[in-house]
Design a protein around this motif. Structure first.
Motif, PDB file in Angstrom:
ATOM      1  N   MET A 118       5.532   2.390 -18.596  1.00  0.00           N
ATOM      2  CA  MET A 118       4.188   2.493 -18.033  1.00  0.00           C
ATOM      3  C   MET A 118       3.150   2.675 -19.146  1.00  0.00           C
ATOM      4  N   TYR A 175      10.182  -3.610  -1.512  1.00  0.00           N
ATOM      5  CA  TYR A 175       9.034  -4.169  -0.804  1.00  0.00           C
ATOM      6  C   TYR A 175       8.134  -4.935  -1.769  1.00  0.00           C
ATOM      7  N   PHE A 176       7.875  -4.324  -2.917  1.00  0.00           N
ATOM      8  CA  PHE A 176       6.982  -4.983  -3.867  1.00  0.00           C
ATOM      9  C   PHE A 176       7.661  -6.174  -4.539  1.00  0.00           C
ATOM     10  N   PHE A 231      10.221  -3.919   5.426  1.00  0.00           N
ATOM     11  CA  PHE A 231       9.776  -2.531   5.318  1.00  0.00           C
ATOM     12  C   PHE A 231       9.742  -1.848   6.679  1.00  0.00           C
ATOM     13  N   VAL A 269      13.286   6.087  -1.337  1.00  0.00           N
ATOM     14  CA  VAL A 269      12.768   5.649  -2.635  1.00  0.00           C
ATOM     15  C   VAL A 269      13.114   4.183  -2.867  1.00  0.00           C
ATOM     16  N   GLY A 308       7.378  -8.871  -2.032  1.00  0.00           N
ATOM     17  CA  GLY A 308       5.998  -9.245  -1.753  1.00  0.00           C
ATOM     18  C   GLY A 308       5.293  -9.912  -2.919  1.00  0.00           C
ATOM     19  N   VAL A 309       5.564  -9.461  -4.150  1.00  0.00           N
ATOM     20  CA  VAL A 309       4.843 -10.020  -5.296  1.00  0.00           C
ATOM     21  C   VAL A 309       5.574 -11.228  -5.871  1.00  0.00           C
ATOM     22  N   TRP A 310       6.884 -11.091  -6.043  1.00  0.00           N
ATOM     23  CA  TRP A 310       7.619 -12.127  -6.772  1.00  0.00           C
ATOM     24  C   TRP A 310       8.402 -13.048  -5.844  1.00  0.00           C
ATOM     25  N   LEU A 336      10.506   1.223  -1.494  1.00  0.00           N
ATOM     26  CA  LEU A 336       9.233   0.805  -2.083  1.00  0.00           C
ATOM     27  C   LEU A 336       9.375  -0.306  -3.110  1.00  0.00           C
ATOM     28  N   ARG A 385       6.611 -14.727   1.561  1.00  0.00           N
ATOM     29  CA  ARG A 385       6.955 -13.377   1.115  1.00  0.00           C
ATOM     30  C   ARG A 385       6.206 -12.291   1.860  1.00  0.00           C
ATOM     31  N   LEU A 386       4.967 -12.566   2.285  1.00  0.00           N
ATOM     32  CA  LEU A 386       4.195 -11.505   2.949  1.00  0.00           C
ATOM     33  C   LEU A 386       4.880 -11.082   4.235  1.00  0.00           C
ATOM     34  N   ASN A 406       4.613 -11.110 -15.225  1.00  0.00           N
ATOM     35  CA  ASN A 406       4.440  -9.660 -15.352  1.00  0.00           C
ATOM     36  C   ASN A 406       5.776  -8.922 -15.398  1.00  0.00           C
ATOM     37  N   SER A 427       8.328  -9.353   3.446  1.00  0.00           N
ATOM     38  CA  SER A 427       8.288  -8.007   2.878  1.00  0.00           C
ATOM     39  C   SER A 427       7.915  -6.975   3.938  1.00  0.00           C
ATOM     40  N   ILE A 428       6.939  -7.297   4.762  1.00  0.00           N
ATOM     41  CA  ILE A 428       6.518  -6.291   5.754  1.00  0.00           C
ATOM     42  C   ILE A 428       7.598  -6.128   6.816  1.00  0.00           C
ATOM     43  N   ALA A 480       5.875  -4.855 -14.778  1.00  0.00           N
ATOM     44  CA  ALA A 480       5.950  -4.284 -13.437  1.00  0.00           C
ATOM     45  C   ALA A 480       7.286  -4.603 -12.793  1.00  0.00           C
TER      46      ALA A 480
END
Lengths: 517, 515
Positions: free
Chosen positions: A26, A159-160, A178, A153, A163-165, A156, A170-171, A120, A174-175, A123
């Motif tokens: 980070m 989910y990302f 979740f 834990v 959703g991101v990759w 999360l 993906r939207l 990225n 991912s939801i 991340a």
């Protein structure tokens, strides 16, 4: 004797080291991509080093000791509800911990030149490390609240990652992933609280709760309801039919690394939870639930197989095959016998290795062909012969060929259904056994069909001269060879795992059979 | 007659000494607030830049006696007068003002929240063309009301404290005076607030009429008659409705979204966190101290309020496209969770109180943090529309991470703070296996899944979608706002990973009645 350092610090360091790595990352600017990759890999290797030291030390304790919890650290955590930081490992957590320790570094190696869009790596790798902590924590927690926290834990980062990759859808995926899982864990939490109140409300420690449920007179109806809440939490995670619909979407949309971790480790949190928590604490309710779990398991086997036959997308097909394979695992668990639960844990490890591999291959195919549509593929053996053979090897392993790991997860589970624990209808489970056996034929069908259409034949015109289609590259060798070796190793020497798990599992099974008589 | 006179004279002579330590936080805040006003009057523009710093210092200094009182816990609870060195519990007005662990936790919460609010306001106020210094003086006045509220065990002091909290807030809500929305916000808030005060006063007057005393413990004794009487019920219902407006419980929440949207955003954070908490404190004081025997009236009423508050708040929040309005409705829903323990307080009033206070503490950290991010983001986007958050992960990853932490905390997902707040509420609701409690717990569980959807929707915008105008320039974060985000992130994470830090403070909570 346990090594003194490992006894005090081994598990804690192993669990939280990835988190430390993520925190270090980070602080480093996102531009230094090579540094991020090195730190992530270094962290996961260091974690694996400590973890495997622990595993070897555990192995050296000797077979008689494997049934018990070791390296136990018991500290006060939240005193108002007597929740404890209680961690420890025994025979059933060790194989899954080892699997996690192995898969995560391989995934990071694979990421070296396979960072999915939109890039990225900082991340992306941080999320993998956070995921690592969550998974390891879930397998070592011996307190329900602690387990619940680690279990969540894991949600999360996944989910990302999706959703991101993820892919185009993906939207939605991912939801869906979740909310499904959150719904299950909300009910699971209510169950945990109900258990807490009905056992004297001063402990969340799993073993202690099991002891109290045995000694105290808690109505069977209450137990069955509490088990029901846990069933929702774990069943959705596994996933069992009819809660499986999030899985094909999540798998198909997730980046390769996400799919691999999801298949190899995340799904096992559900099956592990069944054995470790639901059956250990509430064996009486488990007997009541077993026919239903068995029913859903075999429906899952057949439904998953038929689903596979209907797929046109390679990744989605592998995802549906997960539903079928986890069906065998759940069938093994539902027998509540020593034999069945051993097979289930073996099945978890085998499925982790094999399906993880299949998702790796699917990811690499996607990288080269930019599509996973089965009818557009073909001739992989000509264009990328090594990868084609690996795919062939993995489909054989996945359909349960004797001599490879998949066999030992599937076959004993079917066999165990012949004679379930006392108190459970044996004729019913024999029917399940037959259905599950038919499922293996279907599995051979869809897997061979997949192999035939993607690897055999000649490449289609569209890809014939595509220069991007190359054979395996270095990172793929590094990431895949350990998995392939283990698939063979466990295929020939299955007792490596069976011996480990047997002690703990037979303890749980004895508790069940004592009630069933 | 003459006998009484003699006693009075004697009392005059043996006047007990004041327990300065016990009221030091209030005195410091009063003196500090006055000092800030005077400095502003004398030096005007030359000190304008210093006023926020001075105000935040006043809050921190006022925190010192709160901490020393806590550390000196043996003497608690204590009142305003020291009548007998050995019996410090008796306060002035015969116990209308009580300092106990419960009130100290809340005073700490209010002062720290106010400190963060000042951090949030500094740039907002100095960069817009607003009256600057007056704003901070009004904040200090409002916070003074909150501190008094924490210690009030008397209808009159509760009412005075509540007005002291509210009236400065009416002014501040309309602070952006050239903006019609802000004027609407202030006016709506004031009209609804005044209306609520009238209802509250009416309810209080009924309770006073029955008990013949405004002291909560006297009221408790007077209405403990083993049966319910319509006039008592009416008094209770009106009082709770009055507080219902302050905590924005459905159906008394209608002012909240418009006021939140129109008011300056730092003030919105103040209303959503501190002012709401003050309303809850008043409600707890009255319910737990004055109405312990009236559970058959209070519980069903609050049960219905809690259930519809969380459900309606969440369902409307689902439809919002403006983040501030979404947070407003999410705040309404969260108020429903906070009300829930009071729907089952009979016999477990201490644990119900501690669950509400735990929720207030964690809610303050995560919600202030969320507003801090909104304020920072608006510096670049000039908008609070949800779509304007697209692509933030690309140009402000740190801020996105912070907001994600707050959102997951609000949704109640471990390991960040919110899960512990919800856990405590669930624990109280399921305790004792009462059908009403478990039913409310199930409603709350379903609601948390609904809520997760819109919280995740914000995260989705920030992480998954591209920025709407393609502008990926970085956001410059001023130090004050950075400090606010840092503090709230730390508090949110610590309270989730080590809930003991919070529960050690709130576990002692036991609302001491004045004698």
């Amino acid at each position: 004797m346990e090594n003194a350092f490992l006894q005090d610090w081994g598990i804690t360091i192993m669990v939280f080291l990835p988190l430390v790595g993520a925190l270090i990352m980070m602080l480093i600017p996102a531009g230094q991509e090579e540094n991020h990759k090195s730190i992530a890999l270094g962290t996961s290797l260091l974690t694996a080093a400590i973890g495997f030291w622990l595993v070897i030390d555990f192995w050296n304790l000797g077979e008689a000791e494997w049934a018990n919890l070791h390296y136990v650290v018991d500290k006060n955590w939240i005193s108002v509800i007597s929740a404890r930081y209680l961690i420890g490992v025994d025979g059933i957590s060790i194989p899954l911990i080892a699997l996690t320790l192995l898969v995560v570094p391989l995934v990071i190696v694979y990421s070296w030149n396979h960072i999915p869009n939109p890039g990225n790596p900082k991340a992306f790798l941080m999320l993998i490390l956070v995921l690592h902590t969550g998974m390891l924590g879930s397998f070592v927690a011996q307190d329900l609240v602690l387990f619940f926290v680690f279990f969540e834990v894991v949600l999360l980062p996944m989910y990302f990652m999706i959703g991101v990759w993820g892919g185009e859808d993906r939207l939605y995926a991912s939801i869906k992933f979740f909310l499904y899982t959150l719904f299950g864990s909300a009910l699971m939490l209510v169950s945990f609280l109900a258990l807490y109140w009905s056992t004297g409300s001063d402990t969340f420690v799993m073993a202690e709760l099991a002891e109290r449920v045995r000694l105290m007179d808690i109505g069977l109806g209450t137990q069955v309801l509490i088990f029901g809440g846990m069933f929702m939490g774990f069943g959705i995670k596994v996933p069992m039919f009819p809660f499986h619909t999030w899985l094909p979407d999540a798998h198909t949309q997730a980046p390769t690394q996400g799919s691999v971790i999801l298949a190899a480790v995340l799904l096992k949190l559900g099956t592990y939870g069944f054995i470790r928590i639901a059956i250990q604490i509430l064996p009486e309710a488990a007997i009541e639930w077993a026919p239903w779990i068995g029913l859903l398991a075999v429906i899952g086997i057949i439904y998953g197989a038929l689903g596979c036959l209907a797929q046109t997308d390679m990744k989605r097909l592998i995802a549906f095959s997960s539903v079928a394979h986890m069906g065998y695992v759940m069938l093994g668990i539902a027998t509540l016998t020593d034999f069945g639960m051993n097979a289930a844990i073996f099945g978890m490890v085998a499925h982790g290795l094999i399906t993880g591999m299949l998702f790796f291959i699917a990811g690499s195919v996607k990288d080269r062909f930019h599509t996973l549509e089965i009818k557009r593929l073909g001739g992989l053996l000509l264009q990328a012969p090594r990868m084609g053979w690996v795919l062939g090897f993995c489909t054989m392993a996945s359909l349960g060929l004797p001599g490879l790991a998949g066999f030992w997860g599937e076959f004993p589970a079917i066999l165990a259904a012949y004679q379930p624990a006392d108190g459970i209808s044996a004729p019913l489970f024999r029917v399940y056994m037959v259905i599950a056996a038919i499922g293996t034929v279907l599995a051979a069908g869809y897997l061979l069909w997949l192999l035939q259409r993607t690897a055999f034949g000649t490449p289609s015109d569209e890809f014939k001269d595509d220069p991007e289609i190359t054979d395996m590259v270095f990172t793929e060798y590094v990431a895949w060879v350990p998995l392939l070796v283990l698939i063979v190793l466990f295929g020939f020497v299955p007792h490596l795992i069976f011996d480990l798990t047997d002690g703990t599992v037979s303890g749980f099974a004895d508790a069940v059979s004592a009630l069933g008589k | 007659m003459s006998g009484t006179f003699v006693t009075l004279v004697a009392a005059e002579i043996e006047r007990p000494s004041i327990d300065w330590h016990a009221i030091a936080p209030e005195l410091i805040l009063l003196g500090g607030g006055a000092l800030v006003t005077v400095i502003d009057l004398i030096w005007l523009e030359r000190v304008r830049k210093l006023i926020p710093t001075l105000t935040s210092l006043v809050f921190l200094v006022a925190l010192i006696p709160v901490i020393t009182l806590w550390a000196d816990g043996s003497g608690l609870p204590r009142g305003l007068w020291i009548i007998d060195e050995n019996v410090p519990a008796t306060g002035v007005w015969e116990g209308a003002f009580v300092v106990d662990n419960y009130s100290l936790v809340l005073k700490g919460l209010f002062l720290l929240s106010a400190y963060v609010i000042v951090l949030l306001s500094t740039n907002y106020m100095s960069e817009g063309d607003y009256y600057d210094s007056e704003y901070y003086q009004l904040i200090a006045a409002s916070v003074l009301g909150m501190l008094v509220m924490s210690s009030s065990r008397d209808l009159i002091s509760i009412f005075v404290a509540l007005e002291l909290v509210s009236i400065p807030a009416y002014l501040m809500a309309a602070w952006r005076k050239r903006d019609l929305k802000s004027n609407e916000a202030g006016l709506k808030y004031m009209l609804m607030g005044v209306f609520a005060s009238a209802i509250l006063l009416y309810g209080m007057s009924l309770l006073y009429g029955i008990a013949g005393s405004t002291l909560l413990s006297d009221i408790a004794a007077a209405i403990d008659i083993g049966e319910s009487r319509p006039v008592i019920t009416l008094g209770i219902v009106f009082t709770i409705i009055g507080f219902g407006f302050k905590v924005s419980a459905v159906p008394f929440h209608t002012w909240a979204p418009d006021t939140y949207e129109g008011a300056p955003t730092p003030l919105t954070a103040f209303l959503a966190v501190a002012s709401k908490a003050a309303g809850f404190v008043a409600l707890i004081n009255v319910v737990i101290v004055a109405l312990p025997t009236q559970a058959n009236v209070v519980e069903p009423f609050i049960w219905v309020l809690a259930a519809i508050t969380m459900t309606v708040g969440n369902l409307i929040a689902l439809r919002q496209t403006n983040l501030v309005r979404m947070l407003a409705y999410s705040g309404v829903a969260q108020a429903g969770y906070m009300l829930a323990p009071l729907a089952v307080y009979d016999g477990i009033s201490d644990r119900a109180t501690s669950a509400v206070v735990t929720y207030l503490v964690i809610y303050a950290a995560m919600n202030l943090g969320a507003f801090a991010v909104v304020i920072i983001a608006a510096r670049k986007t000039r908008s609070a529309e949800l779509s304007s958050y697209g692509g933030m992960f690309n140009y402000a990853p740190g801020l996105t991470l912070a907001m994600t932490i707050f959102l997951f905390s609000l949704a109640g997902i471990p390991p960040v703070g919110g899960w512990w707040a919800k856990f405590e509420v669930f624990r109280v609701l399921t305790e004792g296996n009462r059908t009403s409690g478990i039913a409310l717990a199930v409603i709350a569980a379903v609601n948390s899944v609904i809520a997760a959807f819109y919280y995740l929707n914000i995260a989705k915008q920030m992480w998954f979608l591209p920025s709407p105008d393609g502008d990926n320039s970085r956001i410059a974060i001023p130090p004050a706002l950075l400090a606010a985000v840092g503090l709230t992130v730390a508090a949110t994470i610590v309270s989730g990973v080590l809930p003991g830090v919070v529960s050690d403070m709130t576990d002692f909570v036991n609302v001491a009645a004045g004698q």
